[in-house]
Design a protein around this motif. Sequence first.
Motif, PDB file in Angstrom:
ATOM      1  N   THR A 166       2.841  -3.896   3.148  1.00  0.00           N
ATOM      2  CA  THR A 166       3.285  -5.052   2.365  1.00  0.00           C
ATOM      3  C   THR A 166       2.796  -6.353   2.991  1.00  0.00           C
ATOM      4  O   THR A 166       2.710  -7.378   2.318  1.00  0.00           O
ATOM      5  CB  THR A 166       4.813  -5.084   2.273  1.00  0.00           C
ATOM      6  OG1 THR A 166       5.367  -5.026   3.603  1.00  0.00           O
ATOM      7  CG2 THR A 166       5.331  -3.901   1.477  1.00  0.00           C
ATOM      8  N   ILE A 181       0.255   4.245  -3.985  1.00  0.00           N
ATOM      9  CA  ILE A 181       0.353   3.009  -4.754  1.00  0.00           C
ATOM     10  C   ILE A 181      -0.702   3.045  -5.849  1.00  0.00           C
ATOM     11  O   ILE A 181      -1.747   3.698  -5.701  1.00  0.00           O
ATOM     12  CB  ILE A 181       0.164   1.778  -3.833  1.00  0.00           C
ATOM     13  CG1 ILE A 181       0.549   0.488  -4.554  1.00  0.00           C
ATOM     14  CG2 ILE A 181      -1.243   1.710  -3.282  1.00  0.00           C
ATOM     15  CD1 ILE A 181       0.644  -0.722  -3.627  1.00  0.00           C
ATOM     16  N   THR A 182      -0.440   2.403  -6.962  1.00  0.00           N
ATOM     17  CA  THR A 182      -1.400   2.384  -8.062  1.00  0.00           C
ATOM     18  C   THR A 182      -2.389   1.236  -7.889  1.00  0.00           C
ATOM     19  O   THR A 182      -2.134   0.273  -7.168  1.00  0.00           O
ATOM     20  CB  THR A 182      -0.695   2.236  -9.413  1.00  0.00           C
ATOM     21  OG1 THR A 182      -0.091   0.937  -9.487  1.00  0.00           O
ATOM     22  CG2 THR A 182       0.374   3.303  -9.606  1.00  0.00           C
ATOM     23  N   ASP A 184      -3.044  -0.931 -10.147  1.00  0.00           N
ATOM     24  CA  ASP A 184      -2.415  -2.121 -10.727  1.00  0.00           C
ATOM     25  C   ASP A 184      -1.445  -2.778  -9.751  1.00  0.00           C
ATOM     26  O   ASP A 184      -1.361  -4.010  -9.670  1.00  0.00           O
ATOM     27  CB  ASP A 184      -1.682  -1.758 -12.028  1.00  0.00           C
ATOM     28  CG  ASP A 184      -2.653  -1.425 -13.154  1.00  0.00           C
ATOM     29  OD1 ASP A 184      -3.822  -1.865 -13.076  1.00  0.00           O
ATOM     30  OD2 ASP A 184      -2.247  -0.722 -14.100  1.00  0.00           O
ATOM     31  N   GLU A 185      -0.706  -1.953  -8.983  1.00  0.00           N
ATOM     32  CA  GLU A 185       0.229  -2.505  -8.009  1.00  0.00           C
ATOM     33  C   GLU A 185      -0.503  -3.236  -6.892  1.00  0.00           C
ATOM     34  O   GLU A 185      -0.055  -4.290  -6.425  1.00  0.00           O
ATOM     35  CB  GLU A 185       1.100  -1.391  -7.420  1.00  0.00           C
ATOM     36  CG  GLU A 185       2.178  -0.883  -8.350  1.00  0.00           C
ATOM     37  CD  GLU A 185       2.966   0.254  -7.725  1.00  0.00           C
ATOM     38  OE1 GLU A 185       4.199   0.148  -7.681  1.00  0.00           O
ATOM     39  OE2 GLU A 185       2.341   1.233  -7.268  1.00  0.00           O
ATOM     40  N   ALA A 188      -1.464  -6.530  -8.366  1.00  0.00           N
ATOM     41  CA  ALA A 188      -0.300  -7.391  -8.609  1.00  0.00           C
ATOM     42  C   ALA A 188       0.262  -7.947  -7.307  1.00  0.00           C
ATOM     43  O   ALA A 188       0.720  -9.099  -7.252  1.00  0.00           O
ATOM     44  CB  ALA A 188       0.774  -6.604  -9.360  1.00  0.00           C
ATOM     45  N   LYS A 189       0.236  -7.150  -6.248  1.00  0.00           N
ATOM     46  CA  LYS A 189       0.783  -7.568  -4.961  1.00  0.00           C
ATOM     47  C   LYS A 189      -0.267  -8.271  -4.097  1.00  0.00           C
ATOM     48  O   LYS A 189       0.033  -8.697  -2.975  1.00  0.00           O
ATOM     49  CB  LYS A 189       1.347  -6.353  -4.208  1.00  0.00           C
ATOM     50  CG  LYS A 189       2.491  -5.651  -4.927  1.00  0.00           C
ATOM     51  CD  LYS A 189       2.940  -4.414  -4.159  1.00  0.00           C
ATOM     52  CE  LYS A 189       3.949  -3.595  -4.946  1.00  0.00           C
ATOM     53  NZ  LYS A 189       5.201  -4.327  -5.179  1.00  0.00           N
ATOM     54  N   GLY A 237      -0.509   6.385  -8.817  1.00  0.00           N
ATOM     55  CA  GLY A 237       0.258   6.336  -7.576  1.00  0.00           C
ATOM     56  C   GLY A 237       0.461   7.720  -7.022  1.00  0.00           C
ATOM     57  O   GLY A 237      -0.485   8.393  -6.646  1.00  0.00           O
ATOM     58  N   THR A 247       9.903   1.721  -3.036  1.00  0.00           N
ATOM     59  CA  THR A 247      10.200   0.547  -3.840  1.00  0.00           C
ATOM     60  C   THR A 247      10.399  -0.616  -2.890  1.00  0.00           C
ATOM     61  O   THR A 247      11.194  -0.527  -1.952  1.00  0.00           O
ATOM     62  CB  THR A 247      11.468   0.762  -4.668  1.00  0.00           C
ATOM     63  OG1 THR A 247      11.271   1.895  -5.508  1.00  0.00           O
ATOM     64  CG2 THR A 247      11.763  -0.450  -5.536  1.00  0.00           C
TER      65      THR A 247
END
Length: 255
Positions: A166, A181-182, A184-185, A188-189, A237, A247
Amino acid sequence: MKYTRILLKLSGEALMGQQQYGIDASRLMQYAEEIKVAAATGTQVAVVIGGGNIYRGVQAEAFGLDRVQGDYMGMLATVINSMALQSALEKLGVKTRLLSGLTIQQVCEPYIRRRAMRHLEKGRVVIFGAGIGSPYFTTDSAASLRAIEIEADVVLKGTRVDGIYTADPEKDPEAVRFSNITFDEVMAKNLNVMDMTAFTLCKENNLPIIVFDMNKDGNLQRLLSGESIGTLVSMHGATTPGGLPPTVDQTGRAR
């Protein structure tokens, strides 16, 4: 083995080991040993290695050089590293071929897709040097493109950290590692996995990426055996029961 054909992406900086510049012989041989074991399983192995331990094209502007010229210099740096890895592998008895995006016929074969695939089918470790042979594209982009072209099952990005977090785990002790993790994630992150061109190529072609610690002995073999090592980036993912990504709330803590 879980994968039939892999593309292993290594950073040039990792070859420095504890040095400030150049190639650390012990680190080079460690990588060669890992690749030898992987190839011995019957897995077809292709490798792309960066040149940051010698020169990075993005340094050109700082030196007052033309960016295009700097990128070509960076490509030549990757050829030097590729030749070093080839020599280390052959010292261990591994059959190799070095294919280059630039024409350097004295030391490399020119990159031809069908020839590369034929070498892999014959059990040779194929090393791709000089990126894609064009400026403004990183070795990450070269790794993604070559993996797609040779129909690899996965891109394995060997780094000095054990996956995607993270936050930077070397700066933030509370950073949380993702197991899966995908694509898209990741976007996005705004997580730093690869440059956007390379990442988009993998996403559009549904080519999974695994980020793992290449400096830990045996990690590559464990990955090929199906163990959950590092972080898997894919369209969906988690791909196995129980492999759901953590999460993460707005503070960056897993819950």
